[in-house]
Motif scaffolding. Structure first.
Motif, short mmCIF file in Angstrom:
data_model
loop_
_atom_site.label_atom_id
_atom_site.label_comp_id
_atom_site.label_asym_id
_atom_site.label_seq_id
_atom_site.Cartn_x
_atom_site.Cartn_y
_atom_site.Cartn_z
N THR A 299 -22.21 1.98 1.64
CA THR A 299 -21.20 2.72 0.90
C THR A 299 -20.42 3.68 1.79
O THR A 299 -19.37 4.16 1.40
CB THR A 299 -21.85 3.50 -0.26
N SER A 300 -20.94 3.99 2.99
CA SER A 300 -20.22 4.85 3.91
C SER A 300 -19.14 4.07 4.66
O SER A 300 -18.34 4.65 5.39
CB SER A 300 -21.17 5.49 4.91
N ARG A 301 -19.12 2.76 4.49
CA ARG A 301 -18.14 1.92 5.17
C ARG A 301 -16.91 1.73 4.27
O ARG A 301 -17.04 1.51 3.07
CB ARG A 301 -18.75 0.58 5.55
N THR A 302 -15.75 1.80 4.89
CA THR A 302 -14.50 1.75 4.14
C THR A 302 -13.66 0.56 4.57
O THR A 302 -13.53 0.27 5.76
CB THR A 302 -13.70 3.05 4.34
N ALA A 303 -13.09 -0.12 3.58
CA ALA A 303 -12.16 -1.23 3.83
C ALA A 303 -10.84 -0.91 3.15
O ALA A 303 -10.81 -0.52 1.98
CB ALA A 303 -12.72 -2.54 3.30
N VAL A 304 -9.75 -1.06 3.87
CA VAL A 304 -8.41 -0.90 3.32
C VAL A 304 -7.84 -2.29 3.06
O VAL A 304 -7.84 -3.14 3.95
CB VAL A 304 -7.50 -0.12 4.29
N ARG B 265 -12.29 -6.73 -4.86
CA ARG B 265 -13.50 -6.88 -5.67
C ARG B 265 -14.66 -7.38 -4.81
O ARG B 265 -15.79 -6.88 -4.90
CB ARG B 265 -13.26 -7.84 -6.83
N ARG B 266 -14.40 -8.38 -3.99
CA ARG B 266 -15.45 -8.97 -3.16
C ARG B 266 -16.02 -7.95 -2.17
O ARG B 266 -17.24 -7.82 -2.03
CB ARG B 266 -14.93 -10.19 -2.42
N LEU B 267 -15.17 -7.21 -1.49
CA LEU B 267 -15.66 -6.24 -0.52
C LEU B 267 -16.37 -5.07 -1.20
O LEU B 267 -17.35 -4.54 -0.66
CB LEU B 267 -14.51 -5.74 0.36
N ALA B 268 -15.89 -4.69 -2.37
CA ALA B 268 -16.60 -3.64 -3.12
C ALA B 268 -18.00 -4.10 -3.50
O ALA B 268 -18.97 -3.34 -3.41
CB ALA B 268 -15.80 -3.26 -4.37
N GLU B 269 -18.12 -5.37 -3.88
CA GLU B 269 -19.43 -5.92 -4.21
C GLU B 269 -20.34 -6.00 -2.98
O GLU B 269 -21.57 -5.95 -3.10
CB GLU B 269 -19.28 -7.31 -4.83
N GLU B 270 -19.72 -6.12 -1.81
CA GLU B 270 -20.49 -6.14 -0.56
C GLU B 270 -20.92 -4.73 -0.14
O GLU B 270 -21.63 -4.57 0.85
CB GLU B 270 -19.66 -6.76 0.56
N GLY B 271 -20.50 -3.72 -0.90
CA GLY B 271 -20.93 -2.36 -0.61
C GLY B 271 -19.91 -1.49 0.08
O GLY B 271 -20.20 -0.35 0.43
N TYR B 272 -18.72 -2.00 0.30
CA TYR B 272 -17.68 -1.20 0.92
C TYR B 272 -17.02 -0.27 -0.10
O TYR B 272 -16.86 -0.62 -1.27
CB TYR B 272 -16.59 -2.08 1.53
N ARG B 273 -16.63 0.88 0.37
CA ARG B 273 -15.68 1.71 -0.38
C ARG B 273 -14.31 1.13 -0.08
O ARG B 273 -13.88 1.08 1.07
CB ARG B 273 -15.75 3.17 0.08
N VAL B 274 -13.63 0.68 -1.12
CA VAL B 274 -12.38 -0.04 -0.92
C VAL B 274 -11.20 0.85 -1.27
O VAL B 274 -11.12 1.42 -2.38
CB VAL B 274 -12.34 -1.33 -1.78
N VAL B 275 -10.28 0.99 -0.32
CA VAL B 275 -9.03 1.71 -0.56
C VAL B 275 -7.99 0.66 -0.93
O VAL B 275 -7.63 -0.21 -0.13
CB VAL B 275 -8.59 2.51 0.68
N LEU B 276 -7.50 0.75 -2.15
CA LEU B 276 -6.58 -0.23 -2.71
C LEU B 276 -5.14 0.21 -2.47
O LEU B 276 -4.74 1.29 -2.92
CB LEU B 276 -6.81 -0.37 -4.22
N ALA C 126 -17.79 -0.39 -12.90
CA ALA C 126 -18.89 -1.28 -12.52
C ALA C 126 -19.83 -0.63 -11.50
O ALA C 126 -20.73 -1.30 -10.98
CB ALA C 126 -18.33 -2.59 -11.95
N GLY C 127 -19.59 0.64 -11.20
CA GLY C 127 -20.44 1.35 -10.25
C GLY C 127 -20.08 1.09 -8.80
O GLY C 127 -20.87 1.38 -7.90
N LEU C 128 -18.87 0.59 -8.56
CA LEU C 128 -18.44 0.29 -7.20
C LEU C 128 -17.47 1.37 -6.72
O LEU C 128 -16.84 2.06 -7.52
CB LEU C 128 -17.78 -1.09 -7.15
N ALA C 129 -17.34 1.50 -5.41
CA ALA C 129 -16.52 2.56 -4.84
C ALA C 129 -15.11 2.06 -4.55
O ALA C 129 -14.94 1.11 -3.79
CB ALA C 129 -17.17 3.09 -3.55
N ALA C 130 -14.11 2.69 -5.16
CA ALA C 130 -12.73 2.27 -4.96
C ALA C 130 -11.80 3.46 -5.15
O ALA C 130 -12.08 4.38 -5.93
CB ALA C 130 -12.36 1.17 -5.95
N GLU C 131 -10.70 3.43 -4.42
CA GLU C 131 -9.69 4.47 -4.53
C GLU C 131 -8.31 3.83 -4.46
O GLU C 131 -8.02 3.09 -3.52
CB GLU C 131 -9.82 5.49 -3.40
#
Length: 254
Positions: free
Chosen positions: A2-7, A21-32, A50-55
């Protein structure tokens, strides 16, 4: 993770939304990121529910000042993955009849958009503790031309050339450079945008084609490539439906 971020750029629909959605499910915090704030907000709400990390961060990747401001707002070394997905096609005119404005718009988003985001986030990706990953979602149009696709192919060839060059220039740096080139993908907007809102022509693209790719298929491919061990670089993945052997060779039933 969860400390890892994907843009993810172009995250408001299609492949971008599915990849988020896929990267969030993999545990990434996703910046949309995308231009349509309302769609980004809806996706952010879906993922967080869904309990996933997104911004959600509305952004036009063709606006360099906005991209630089976006990058400056992120913590140094705080981005591990950049998925350059924003893109699109406009028109099916021949080279002789193509509108230069359409060609310019396609180059701006498919090539310069990738350049802006990559340049702006590369310092953060390079500083990431386990190294960073740049993904460029190109197209099979960047590997083979066809009539009526000159402008789009030229732009995607440009994205392919940028990606190949970047990989050479970053050799020895802790950054992977991955290109995913989808073939025929049935999404809600790509063909409709290309045909300028003509739903009948857009639907005809997929007529009789058994099981064209879905956005989720491409997202699955991106997710797999990104989650390989850090020393594994997947240079290029060409992804087509089984019914498509080449850009101009498609099996249709009926």
């Amino acid at each position: 993770m969860t400390s890892r971020t994907a843009v993810v750029t172009g995250a408001s629909s299609g492949i971008g939304a599915a990849t988020a959605r896929r990267l969030a499910e993999e545990g990434y915090r996703v910046v949309l990121t995308a231009r349509r704030a309302d769609r980004l907000a809806a996706l952010e709400k879906e993922l967080t529910a869904a309990g996933l990390a997104a911004e959600a961060r509305p952004l036009d990747v063709t606006d360099r000042a906005a991209v630089d401001a976006f990058a400056a707002s992120l913590s140094p070394g705080g981005v591990q993955v950049l998925v350059n997905n924003a893109g699109g096609a406009l028109g099916t005119e021949s080279v002789a009849e193509g509108d230069p404005a359409d060609w310019r718009a396609m180059y701006e988003i498919n090539v310069l958009g990738v350049l802006h985001m990559t340049q702006a986030l590369l310092p953060s990706l390079t500083a990431a503790p386990d190294g960073g990953t740049v993904v460029v979602v190109s197209s099979t149009a960047g590997h083979g031309v066809y009539e009526g696709g000159g402008g789009y192919a030229a732009a995607k060839y440009g994205a392919h050339a940028l990606t190949e060059t970047l990989r050479l220039e970053l050799c020895g740096e802790p950054v992977r450079v991955i290109e995913v080139a989808p073939g025929m993908v049935r999404t809600e907007e790509f063909a409709l945008t290309r045909f300028r809102g003509d739903a009948e022509r857009a639907e005809a693209v997929y007529a009789g084609v058994p099981d064209p790719l879905r956005a989720e298929d491409v997202a699955d491919t991106i997710g797999w490539a990104v989650t390989r061990p850090p020393h594994v670089n997947v240079d290029l993945l060409v992804v087509r439906p089984r019914a498509q052997a080449a850009n101009r060779k498609v099996h249709r039933e009926g």
